[in-house]
Motif scaffolding. Structure first.
Motif, mmCIF file in Angstrom:
data_model
loop_
_atom_site.group_PDB
_atom_site.id
_atom_site.type_symbol
_atom_site.label_atom_id
_atom_site.label_comp_id
_atom_site.label_asym_id
_atom_site.label_seq_id
_atom_site.Cartn_x
_atom_site.Cartn_y
_atom_site.Cartn_z
ATOM 1 N N TYR A 156 -6.049 6.017 10.525
ATOM 2 C CA TYR A 156 -6.332 4.820 11.310
ATOM 3 C C TYR A 156 -5.262 3.749 11.273
ATOM 4 N N GLY A 157 -4.050 4.040 10.900
ATOM 5 C CA GLY A 157 -3.007 3.031 10.900
ATOM 6 C C GLY A 157 -1.805 3.438 10.089
ATOM 7 N N GLU A 158 -1.069 2.441 9.658
ATOM 8 C CA GLU A 158 0.129 2.647 8.864
ATOM 9 C C GLU A 158 -0.181 2.346 7.400
ATOM 10 N N TYR A 159 0.519 3.018 6.505
ATOM 11 C CA TYR A 159 0.343 2.816 5.073
ATOM 12 C C TYR A 159 1.687 2.533 4.439
ATOM 13 N N VAL A 160 1.714 1.618 3.484
ATOM 14 C CA VAL A 160 2.902 1.369 2.677
ATOM 15 C C VAL A 160 2.508 1.624 1.231
ATOM 16 N N THR A 161 3.317 2.428 0.553
ATOM 17 C CA THR A 161 3.089 2.781 -0.843
ATOM 18 C C THR A 161 4.264 2.292 -1.663
ATOM 19 N N VAL A 162 3.989 1.801 -2.876
ATOM 20 C CA VAL A 162 5.049 1.442 -3.818
ATOM 21 C C VAL A 162 4.752 2.181 -5.115
ATOM 22 N N CYS A 163 5.806 2.748 -5.713
ATOM 23 C CA CYS A 163 5.604 3.601 -6.877
ATOM 24 C C CYS A 163 6.663 3.328 -7.942
ATOM 25 N N ASP A 164 6.186 2.911 -9.117
ATOM 26 C CA ASP A 164 7.055 2.681 -10.276
ATOM 27 C C ASP A 164 7.180 4.009 -11.013
ATOM 28 N N ASP A 214 3.294 -2.249 -7.719
ATOM 29 C CA ASP A 214 2.576 -1.110 -8.265
ATOM 30 C C ASP A 214 1.705 -1.665 -9.388
ATOM 31 N N ALA A 215 0.424 -1.760 -9.137
ATOM 32 C CA ALA A 215 -0.502 -2.504 -9.992
ATOM 33 C C ALA A 215 -0.584 -2.001 -11.428
ATOM 34 N N ASN A 216 -0.348 -0.729 -11.662
ATOM 35 C CA ASN A 216 -0.511 -0.181 -13.015
ATOM 36 C C ASN A 216 0.813 0.242 -13.640
ATOM 37 N N PRO A 248 -2.114 6.317 -10.453
ATOM 38 C CA PRO A 248 -1.433 6.570 -9.195
ATOM 39 C C PRO A 248 -0.586 5.376 -8.756
ATOM 40 N N CYS A 249 0.163 5.578 -7.683
ATOM 41 C CA CYS A 249 0.946 4.501 -7.075
ATOM 42 C C CYS A 249 -0.006 3.579 -6.308
ATOM 43 N N SER A 250 0.474 2.407 -5.900
ATOM 44 C CA SER A 250 -0.340 1.455 -5.135
ATOM 45 C C SER A 250 0.021 1.528 -3.664
ATOM 46 N N ASN A 251 -0.968 1.286 -2.792
ATOM 47 C CA ASN A 251 -0.676 1.264 -1.358
ATOM 48 C C ASN A 251 -1.606 0.303 -0.638
ATOM 49 N N ARG A 252 -1.199 -0.040 0.570
ATOM 50 C CA ARG A 252 -1.988 -0.882 1.465
ATOM 51 C C ARG A 252 -1.916 -0.299 2.865
ATOM 52 N N SER A 253 -2.946 -0.559 3.634
ATOM 53 C CA SER A 253 -2.963 -0.084 5.013
ATOM 54 C C SER A 253 -2.772 -1.264 5.970
ATOM 55 N N TYR A 254 -2.199 -0.952 7.121
ATOM 56 C CA TYR A 254 -1.908 -1.930 8.164
ATOM 57 C C TYR A 254 -2.265 -1.305 9.502
ATOM 58 N N GLY A 255 -2.415 -2.132 10.528
ATOM 59 C CA GLY A 255 -2.684 -1.627 11.866
ATOM 60 C C GLY A 255 -1.476 -0.915 12.442
ATOM 61 N N PHE A 256 -1.709 -0.057 13.427
ATOM 62 C CA PHE A 256 -0.613 0.663 14.074
ATOM 63 C C PHE A 256 0.412 -0.304 14.641
ATOM 64 N N GLY A 257 1.679 -0.036 14.398
ATOM 65 C CA GLY A 257 2.766 -0.820 14.968
ATOM 66 C C GLY A 257 2.998 -2.173 14.338
ATOM 67 N N SER A 258 2.351 -2.479 13.212
ATOM 68 C CA SER A 258 2.502 -3.817 12.646
ATOM 69 C C SER A 258 3.615 -3.927 11.608
ATOM 70 N N VAL A 259 4.057 -2.813 11.007
ATOM 71 C CA VAL A 259 5.105 -2.843 9.984
ATOM 72 C C VAL A 259 6.462 -2.683 10.657
ATOM 73 N N GLY A 260 7.371 -3.612 10.364
ATOM 74 C CA GLY A 260 8.711 -3.557 10.943
ATOM 75 C C GLY A 260 9.742 -2.962 10.005
ATOM 76 N N SER A 261 9.638 -3.284 8.694
ATOM 77 C CA SER A 261 10.594 -2.757 7.725
ATOM 78 C C SER A 261 10.028 -2.893 6.318
ATOM 79 N N ILE A 262 10.650 -2.150 5.380
ATOM 80 C CA ILE A 262 10.252 -2.193 3.974
ATOM 81 C C ILE A 262 11.497 -2.232 3.096
ATOM 82 N N GLN A 263 11.303 -2.723 1.879
ATOM 83 C CA GLN A 263 12.364 -2.748 0.875
ATOM 84 C C GLN A 263 11.699 -2.707 -0.493
#
Length: 118
Positions: free
Chosen positions: A48-56, A79-81, A86-101
């Motif tokens: 149902y959308g876009e996901y961003v994951t961060v992993c230490d 990364d909360a833990n 596991p790694c941490s992630n968040r979901s966003y609506g389609f087309g809402s993420v422009g870039s990550i770092q």
């Protein structure tokens, strides 16, 4: 007879090519690294959308976070833990993420990957 077979072969090839164009969209993803730590953007058309994951992935005591540039702003989350699974992630609506770092929280300036446009 040979001309008829050639025409049939062209017709079948054209039908296959057209069928290939009608295939459903495939999932897309992008990943950036800071050492062994990473952040990943995923746009899977079956969800149902876009996901961003961060992993230490380094057990060095330094926190890891991702910078997410959105169509309507900017946010960061870590990364909360730490380096535990596991790694941490968040979901966003389609087309809402422009870039990550991805960045590692250091004493002094943080170490960050390149900014990846998605």
């Amino acid at each position: 007879m040979r001309i008829r077979n050639a025409i049939a072969a062209v017709g079948i090839g054209s039908a296959l090519a057209i069928g290939g164009l009608a295939a459903p969209a495939q999932a897309a993803s992008a990943r950036v690294y800071q050492g062994d730590d990473y952040a990943e953007w995923d746009n899977d058309t079956s969800v149902y959308g876009e996901y961003v994951t961060v992993c230490d992935r380094e057990r060095d005591g330094n926190g890891v976070y991702v910078k997410v540039w959105l169509d309507d702003g900017y946010e960061e989350f870590g990364d909360a833990n730490g380096s535990a699974s596991p790694c941490s992630n968040r979901s966003y609506g389609f087309g809402s993420v422009g870039s990550i770092q991805v960045c590692e929280d250091e004493i002094g300036p943080d170490w960050c990957s390149e900014r990846r446009y998605v």
